[in-house]
Design an enzyme around this catalytic site. Structure first.
Site, PDB file in Angstrom:
ATOM      1  N   LYS A 173       8.703  22.551 -37.183  1.00 52.88           N
ATOM      2  CA  LYS A 173       8.516  21.854 -35.918  1.00 52.88           C
ATOM      3  C   LYS A 173       9.780  21.059 -35.620  1.00 52.88           C
ATOM      4  CE  LYS A 173       5.046  21.222 -32.895  1.00 52.88           C
ATOM      5  NZ  LYS A 173       4.126  22.262 -32.418  1.00 52.88           N
TER       6      LYS A 173
ATOM      7  N   GLY B  20      -6.828  14.972 -22.014  1.00 54.85           N
ATOM      8  CA  GLY B  20      -5.491  15.539 -21.907  1.00 54.85           C
ATOM      9  C   GLY B  20      -5.521  16.812 -21.078  1.00 54.85           C
ATOM     10  N   VAL B  21      -4.913  16.766 -19.895  1.00 58.39           N
ATOM     11  CA  VAL B  21      -4.976  17.916 -18.984  1.00 58.39           C
ATOM     12  C   VAL B  21      -3.569  18.447 -18.701  1.00 58.39           C
ATOM     13  CG1 VAL B  21      -7.168  17.291 -17.956  1.00 58.39           C
ATOM     14  CG2 VAL B  21      -5.074  16.384 -16.949  1.00 58.39           C
ATOM     15  N   GLY B  22      -2.782  18.564 -19.775  1.00 55.74           N
ATOM     16  CA  GLY B  22      -1.490  19.227 -19.677  1.00 55.74           C
ATOM     17  C   GLY B  22      -1.688  20.725 -19.564  1.00 55.74           C
TER      18      GLY B  22
ATOM     19  N   VAL C 250      -2.181  23.179 -21.780  1.00 58.54           N
ATOM     20  CA  VAL C 250      -3.296  23.751 -22.540  1.00 58.54           C
ATOM     21  C   VAL C 250      -4.623  23.212 -22.025  1.00 58.54           C
ATOM     22  CG1 VAL C 250      -4.350  24.002 -24.807  1.00 58.54           C
ATOM     23  CG2 VAL C 250      -1.866  24.103 -24.581  1.00 58.54           C
TER      24      VAL C 250
ATOM     25  N   TYR D 278      -5.371  22.119 -19.085  1.00 58.38           N
ATOM     26  CA  TYR D 278      -5.658  22.727 -17.782  1.00 58.38           C
ATOM     27  C   TYR D 278      -6.244  24.129 -17.944  1.00 58.38           C
ATOM     28  CZ  TYR D 278      -4.789  25.222 -13.419  1.00 58.38           C
ATOM     29  OH  TYR D 278      -4.933  26.007 -12.301  1.00 58.38           O
TER      30      TYR D 278
END
Length: 391
Positions: free
Chosen positions: A117, A217-219, A221, A223
């Site tokens: 990462k 969390g609606v980033g 992924v 979304y």
């Protein structure tokens, strides 16, 4: 990219450890304390990392860390995250935990990849530039194929294109350049499969119709997960720290918007953490009212031993994060070996069966699901390490 070297030179490494002895790893208090007070080498030894590369370029403003956790199964692959960390110690702790999680993720998914990462320290909305991303690509190139990067939080497909100008060790390129494009839809599909498997285990049916699901969390992924849940007629509540995201999602879907401070106090059947990690902690677990936890965020458990046990004691079904959010790396691996989107989705769908197997063994052995999943991943790594030793 298709003919990756079996033995890769260790070039330009600022910190390295070799002859790693692999053993089961948990985010115990020992590990947690090490990442808070120990120096980089001690943190690496505690968490069994092979290499860490610190990247600094004053001309572009780049400050980044690349962590290679384990390469027994193959070259390490993991996305690059850009985030405004409070300090370098916080960034190091994050990249060490994230890269270790990628090792387990690839292993339990049956991929011939290790875990790695990268994090870039900075505000992705203010500090990012073409020059910064291309300079980062040069640092990736210096690892000579031991680390393959892709997109993660704060990074876009366009950013990955800039990185690809400086290195071939990139995944997640747009389809116009022969890549698989944004992996977020595939990641979301894997989370959806894992959520359905957990629902089957908890409720007796994998149908999500009518289930109250809190998506935090609606980033990208989050979304795409909401799209899948909406199509199945789930009752969806959403929360995010970015108002623009909430506005866009609420205009497109019939969802309830929840204040971030009130997420854990909502009545819900399923909690889906899809933002940053460590949301499963003493505070949240004392407040959560749900039957299932299944989301896309990495490192959801603040303390893997203690908080996994707390979840089990409360009778909540937990779908391990590194298992069900593996769709993204499955998609990226498909790109590395020769991209086929249908094949990527087919392999991602298998997350459903693996999740069911983990939950069944968890119940049979009265052991937290996260621990069971880690043991499954570890068993494959150990077996392949034995095979490699016989070459």
């Amino acid at each position: 990219m298709q003919n990756l070297p079996e033995e890769i030179a260790n070039l330009h490494l600022i910190i390295s450890l070799s002859n790693i002895i692999f053993k089961p790893m948990f985010e115990t208090n020992e590990v947690k304390n090490a990442t808070q007070v120990a120096g980089p080498l001690e943190q690496m030894a505690t968490m069994d990392h092979e290499q860490v590369l610190f990247c600094n370029d004053p001309d572009t403003g780049l400050k980044a860390i690349i962590a290679v956790h384990n390469t027994v199964l193959g070259p390490s692959l993991g996305g690059t995250r850009m985030w405004a960390y409070k300090n370098e110690a916080e960034a190091l702790k994050d990249v060490l935990r994230l890269s270790r999680g990628m090792t387990f993720k690839s292993a339990i998914s049956g991929l011939n990849l290790g875990g790695g990462k990268a994090v870039i320290i900075g505000d992705p909305h203010k500090d990012k530039s073409e020059a910064l991303m291309r300079r980062f690509g040069q640092f990736v190139e210096s690892l000579n194929g031991k680390y393959i990067t892709a997109e993660d939080v704060g990074i876009t497909t366009r950013d990955i294109e800039y990185v690809a100008e400086e290195t071939e060790y990139v995944s997640g390129l747009p389809e116009s350049r022969g890549g698989g494009g944004d992996p977020s839809p595939v990641t979301a599909y894997g989370v959806y499969m894992g959520m359905k498997a957990a629902a089957k285990f908890a409720f007796g049916s994998d149908s999500l119709e009518g289930k109250q699901i809190m998506v935090q969390g609606v980033g990208n992924v989050g979304y795409n997960l909401i799209k899948l849940l909406y199509e199945e007629r789930a009752i969806i509540a959403v929360s995010d720290i970015y108002e623009a995201r909430l506005k866009a999602v609420s205009e497109e879907f019939n969802v309830e918007v929840v204040n971030p401070d009130s997420v854990y106090d909502q009545n819900m059947d399923i909690y889906a953490p899809c933002a940053l990690g460590a949301t499963l902690n003493d505070d949240s677990l004392s407040r959560l009212k749900c039957n299932v936890i299944a989301g896309a965020a990495n490192n959801q458990l603040e303390d893997e031993n203690r908080h996994a046990a707390m979840i089990m004691d409360r009778g909540i079904v937990y779908a391990p994060d590194f298992l069900i959010n593996a769709g993204g790396i499955i998609n990226c691996y498909s790109e590395v070996i020769g991209y086929n989107r249908e094949d990527a989705y087919r392999k991602t769908e298998h997350i459903y069966e693996v999740t069911r197997a983990v939950l069944e063994e968890s119940r049979s052995n009265n052991e937290p699901a996260n621990a069971v999943a880690i043991k499954m991943a570890q068993a494959r790594i150990n077996a392949m390490q034995t095979v490699r030793a016989k070459r």
